[in-house]
Write an enzyme that holds these catalytic residues in place. Structure first.
Site, PDB file in Angstrom:
ATOM      1  N   ASP A  20       3.400   1.220   3.293  1.00  0.00           N
ATOM      2  CA  ASP A  20       2.777   0.134   2.532  1.00  0.00           C
ATOM      3  C   ASP A  20       1.262   0.306   2.600  1.00  0.00           C
ATOM      4  OD1 ASP A  20       2.265  -2.162   1.163  1.00  0.00           O
ATOM      5  OD2 ASP A  20       3.190  -3.534   2.589  1.00  0.00           O
ATOM      6  N   ASP A 120       2.042   0.879  -4.666  1.00  0.00           N
ATOM      7  CA  ASP A 120       1.441   0.932  -3.329  1.00  0.00           C
ATOM      8  C   ASP A 120       2.445   0.919  -2.178  1.00  0.00           C
ATOM      9  OD1 ASP A 120       2.250  -1.645  -3.855  1.00  0.00           O
ATOM     10  OD2 ASP A 120       0.501  -2.602  -2.963  1.00  0.00           O
ATOM     11  N   GLU A 121       3.737   1.057  -2.457  1.00  0.00           N
ATOM     12  CA  GLU A 121       4.682   1.097  -1.343  1.00  0.00           C
ATOM     13  C   GLU A 121       5.945   1.854  -1.727  1.00  0.00           C
ATOM     14  OE1 GLU A 121       6.925  -2.537  -0.263  1.00  0.00           O
ATOM     15  OE2 GLU A 121       5.664  -3.577  -1.718  1.00  0.00           O
TER      16      GLU A 121
END
Length: 368
Positions: A20, A120-121
């Site tokens: 993350d 983003d993860e």
């Protein structure tokens, strides 16, 4: 013995890492504009210039100290943060997507089994990995350090034997955190957690659980599976499993579409400009609909045209921004076709394709 009475078996033979990125969009902006690092940075159009409108995409950690978070009205940042400290910047999704692609390349060096959740993860199954390492903690550290060294960005990593616990672990110590949850530690770790921290438990469900006197993971562990399923059905059964550290969902290997297109061959050649335009419009709508269903956006429009003499033309145009908008795809397709100057020739085939695809993030939806 009923299905719900069966013992819950924990399968802990997998090694899952959840990566993350820390305040990803804000961190990218701080990298591009170093003076932002000293500000409470809010990724949103400045509401003072948009009649108070706008929704926050994310914020850096300085802004979060004032209680500012994603999906809040941007005007809240004006109300809570001193003007001298506050910095707005609109989201730059093409840039974020470019950086995200570089992060994905790092994942590909470790394993082919990785599942993006957003720009983003992602979840990575490293049980069998390309580095031939059986130490998942070391692998997580390698990923974290590689992202830091190559991109000068930080991420938090969670390591466990399933996706739910890996996600809980990465959330536990941000930013730049590393948390490991083994099968022996899982129930104790979950027992101390407030239900609000359980990934997937929204505010409405949390409120219903609180009304039943259930506030923590330990409270959930203390009630029977029958109680939870009678109250919440399938959701109750999943809650019981999660509270006991059970999640058998696989990491879905990422398979990026290279292109999405539609083409049509005509038994009777078409001459009519109006009909050609109508067909391009229909195909553009079909392509856009497929992109939207797959949560994808594309940057390059390609048309294919074949004449009755079986001469095939292809033309492409790369847009400034990614899109899955049917009208824009149609407009570009029509422009490319007009540039071919084939309007007077009978045509046997027309096609529209979008290439240079990427995942669409939910924050990209126009919110004001």
């Amino acid at each position: 013995m009923s299905f719900l009475d069966l013992p819950q078996i924990i399968h802990d033979d997998r090694h899952i890492i959840h990566v993350d990125m820390d305040a990803f969009y804000a961190s990218v902006e701080e990298q591009q504009h170093p003076h932002y690092r000293h500000k409470a940075l809010v990724i949103a159009p400045d509401p003072r210039q948009h009649n108070g409108h706008g929704v926050i995409t994310t914020a850096n950690y300085k802004a979060r100290q004032y209680g500012i978070g994603s999906a809040m009205p941007a005007i809240k940042a004006v109300e809570k943060i001193p003007a001298a400290q506050l910095q707005f910047t609109p989201p730059n999704f093409p840039l974020y997507r470019q950086i995200s692609s570089q992060i994905h390349q790092i994942f590909n060096q470790v394993t082919d089994i990785w599942e993006p959740v957003a720009l983003d993860e992602a979840y990575l199954d490293v049980t069998h990995n390309k580095l031939a390492l059986d130490d998942e903690i070391r692998l997580a550290l390698i990923i974290q350090r590689t992202i830091k060294r190559q991109l000068r960005l930080t991420c938090s990593v969670g390591v466990s034997y399933n996706k739910f616990l890996a996600k809980m672990a990465s959330d536990y110590a941000k930013p730049f955190g590393r948390t490991v949850i083994t099968s022996r530690q899982a129930q104790n770790f979950l027992a101390q957690m407030p239900i609000s921290k359980f990934h997937g438990v929204g505010k409405a469900l949390q409120q219903k659980l609180n009304q039943l006197g259930l506030h923590t993971g330990q409270d959930l562990q203390s009630v029977s599976v029958d109680f939870l399923t009678k109250k919440f059905g399938k959701t109750g059964f999943l809650l019981y499993q999660r509270a006991h550290g059970i999640d058998n969902q696989p990491v879905k290997a990422h398979r990026q579409n290279k292109s999405i297109g539609r083409e049509q061959t005509f038994n009777r050649p078409i001459f009519n400009d109006q009909l050609t335009q109508q067909i391009f419009q229909q195909m553009s709508q079909q392509v856009a609909q497929t992109l939207q269903q797959k949560r994808l956006v594309g940057q390059t429009v390609v048309i294919k045209v074949r004449t009755v003499e079986f001469v095939t033309y292809t033309r492409r145009r790369t847009l400034e921004h990614f899109t899955n908008n049917a009208e824009l795809i149609f407009q570009v397709s029509q422009q490319l076709f007009e540039e071919l100057a084939l309007q007077t020739q009978p045509l046997r085939l027309l096609g529209v394709t979008m290439t240079n695809l990427s995942e669409q993030n939910f924050e990209e939806i126009e919110l004001f």
